[in-house]
Design a protein around this motif. Structure first.
Motif, PDB file in Angstrom:
ATOM      1  N   VAL A  68       0.819  -1.215   0.000  1.00 57.53           N
ATOM      2  CA  VAL A  68       0.000   0.000   0.000  1.00 57.53           C
ATOM      3  C   VAL A  68       0.856   1.270   0.000  1.00 57.53           C
ATOM      4  O   VAL A  68       0.427   2.313  -0.490  1.00 57.53           O
ATOM      5  CB  VAL A  68      -1.010   0.024   1.163  1.00 57.53           C
ATOM      6  N   GLY A  71       1.643   1.679  -3.513  1.00 59.94           N
ATOM      7  CA  GLY A  71       0.407   2.039  -4.207  1.00 59.94           C
ATOM      8  C   GLY A  71      -0.129   3.405  -3.878  1.00 59.94           C
ATOM      9  O   GLY A  71      -1.250   3.748  -4.267  1.00 59.94           O
ATOM     10  N   ASN A  75      -4.959   1.679  -2.455  1.00 59.84           N
ATOM     11  CA  ASN A  75      -5.300   0.259  -2.580  1.00 59.84           C
ATOM     12  C   ASN A  75      -6.642  -0.071  -1.927  1.00 59.84           C
ATOM     13  O   ASN A  75      -7.064   0.594  -0.984  1.00 59.84           O
ATOM     14  CB  ASN A  75      -4.225  -0.607  -1.931  1.00 59.84           C
ATOM     15  N   THR A  80      -6.280  -6.427  -0.995  1.00 61.62           N
ATOM     16  CA  THR A  80      -4.831  -6.446  -0.819  1.00 61.62           C
ATOM     17  C   THR A  80      -4.445  -7.432   0.273  1.00 61.62           C
ATOM     18  O   THR A  80      -3.442  -8.147   0.168  1.00 61.62           O
ATOM     19  CB  THR A  80      -4.310  -5.033  -0.466  1.00 61.62           C
ATOM     20  N   GLY A 363      -3.228  -0.353  -6.130  1.00 61.92           N
ATOM     21  CA  GLY A 363      -3.400   1.065  -5.863  1.00 61.92           C
ATOM     22  C   GLY A 363      -3.034   1.904  -7.073  1.00 61.92           C
ATOM     23  O   GLY A 363      -3.412   1.596  -8.201  1.00 61.92           O
TER      24      GLY A 363
END
Length: 523
Positions: A68, A71, A75, A80, A363
């Motif tokens: 994350v 991302g 996300n 995830t 993400g």
């Protein structure tokens, strides 16, 4: 015109499509169509490995956090978490299938480290040939159990009463086939091939995105295009990808004078997330610098990276000098057809897997080696969902299908589309440039293909459709985040989001582990 029927029609033959077929082959009649050979996919050429937690010292929460952060906190948390938790089981499954993962002398998996990862957790096969090794094993497992039609492009999906019931295709000989299917799966990759310099196989031109759009599926995050920092680029020509694993093994980015490119730019230096490294190199190139990947300190480079060594040889690069000329190139599409945790799009009976989908696990910027992981994890889940369908749900073939012939139009050449995308929707974007690109795309009448279109015309229509969607999405997102950088808007990343989300784990034991992992990163 030929008419066929099948339980499951898969459009695309990369790892996501092949893994879905493998999980279904004992339960369903499966047909794969692919517009080139099964070896012509991004999966087959993938040099990087699969990121997964396989050591006791590592934890899914740490992989989650790295994902994350890379991302840009865009996300989907639930999906995830599924990705990083179920990844290890998929590695063990592929080990059982005899995928030849690289191993240490004691038999344990050899783990590499790549950009954005704070631990070595990347599993490779054949050094930098992970993709081809997995594809070969999967193809051997399915080839005698399902139908694979090569050199056949999907013209359009067939929608009846709001449901997807099949697709029509055209092969290299100009023959049209209509496939009716209870379930249709989009698996033909992303859209990085819409750019001049890209890492993708030539067959990747945004087909799944265009098919999903015309079918009425919800799309999202198309503005997020990841540019890989290190394409081998010399004499104005791109020769292929130089894996991030090279930097994980000690390679460094330098100018022709030997100055470090990433020093002082990011705490992770040469292993910073891809969007940051790509923009930094881009800025240097804009100022007239040549950028090189210094591999002089990488041990046994030619043995560790045989595919990259072959690319260098083809480009005339003398590896004894220790430097490979590089430049960023379009690499991965974070957006696509929006799917849930079971691969379902918003159109009933239409699914999407791999880069064709937008699961939200990447993400705004994919973490290195999470792409193959996404492909295998959600392919298995998609197959499970299809197998759970009741028999009456899996037999909704139409009695008739209305076909409308379109008036033939002029479509630009593939290179024209690539020039527009590279100039106006590349690494750095502006409102004015994106507006110019939108006007250019809207000069053309973008309609669905018909039976009279040649395969290359179908491809160009898809490129026009997908290109317009990307530049329009980029114009609408008035911020800079991850793979979408607007020079007229600041970055909108926010670490507070992650701190809050990481502590939301329901299970107390998992929560404690997540807190422990987060404390080491945000202290």
């Amino acid at each position: 015109m030929n008419v066929e029927s099948t339980d499951v029609l898969i459009i695309g033959s990369g790892i996501a499509g092949l893994m879905t077929a493998e999980c279904l082959r004992s339960h369903k009649n499966v047909t794969i169509i692919t517009k080139s050979s099964f070896q012509n996919s991004n999966s087959y050429h993938a040099q990087g490995g699969i990121a997964a937690v396989t050591e006791k010292e590592d934890h899914w929460a740490e992989h989650f956090i790295d994902t994350v952060k890379a991302g840009s906190f865009h996300n989907e948390e639930t999906l995830t978490e599924i990705l990083v938790k179920e990844g290890p089981d998929m590695i063990r499954t592929m080990e059982d299938w005899k995928v030849p993962f690289d191993r240490n002398k004691d038999g344990s998996l050899t783990l590499g480290r790549e950009g954005g990862h704070r631990r070595a957790r990347i599993v490779h096969a054949g050094g930098d040939r992970t993709g081809s090794k997995i594809v070969d094993v999967l193809y051997q497992r399915i080839s005698h159990h399902i139908t694979v039609q090569e050199f056949e492009i999907a013209g359009d999906l067939i929608i009846k009463q709001g449901k997807c019931v099949g697709a029509w295709t055209k092969n290299a000989n100009g023959e049209v086939t209509v496939y009716f299917a209870a379930s249709v799966i989009l698996a033909s990759g992303g859209a990085a091939g819409l750019y001049n310099v890209n890492s993708n196989d030539k067959s990747i031109t945004g087909d799944s995105i265009a098919l999903a759009f015309r079918a009425g599926a919800v799309l999202s995050d198309l503005e997020f295009i990841q540019f890989h920092p290190t394409m081998l680029f010399t004499n104005g020509e791109s020769f292929g990808l130089v894996s991030e694993a090279v930097r994980g093994e000690g390679g460094t980015l330098v100018t022709s004078e030997g100055a470090s490119v990433m020093s002082g730019v990011h705490e992770m230096g040469d292993l910073a997330p891809r969007d940051i490294v790509s923009r930094t190199i881009f800025e240097y190139i804009q100022k007239g610098y040549e950028i090189f990947l210094d591999v002089s300190k990488v041990k046994s480079f030619t043995n560790r990276f045989p595919a990259i060594t072959a690319i260098c040889r083809n480009a005339g690069i003398v590896l004894n000098e220790g430097r490979i000329p590089v430049a960023p190139g379009a690499h991965f599409t974070m957006g696509g057809a929006v799917t849930n945790q079971w691969g379902e799009t918003t159109v009933p009976h239409l699914y999407a897997v791999g880069e064709a989908s937008r699961t939200g696990v990447h993400g705004a910027n994919r973490l290195a080696s999470n792409s193959l992981l996404e492909s295998v994890v959600f392919a298995k889940r998609t197959a499970a969902r299809i197998m759970a369908l009741k028999e009456h749900e899996a037999s909704l073939f139409p009695v008739e299908w209305e076909y409308t012939e379109q008036q033939k139009r002029r479509w630009p050449e593939k290179q024209e589309i690539q020039r527009q995308m590279t100039q106006y929707a590349g690494i750095v974007r502006t409102r004015e440039g994106l507006g110019e690109a939108i006007r250019w795309f809207e000069n053309f009448s973008i309609e669905k293909p018909d039976y009279h279109c040649k395969p290359d015309e179908i491809e160009r229509i898809n490129m026009l459709q997908t290109g317009w969607l990307i530049v329009t999405s980029a114009h609408l997102r008035t911020e800079s985040r991850g793979g979408h950088y607007r020079s007229d808007f600041p970055s909108n990343d926010d670490n507070c989001w992650l701190k809050k989300q990481v502590y939301r784990k329901k299970d107390q034991n998992e929560q404690a582990e997540a807190k422990k992992a987060a404390a080491g990163i945000f202290s």
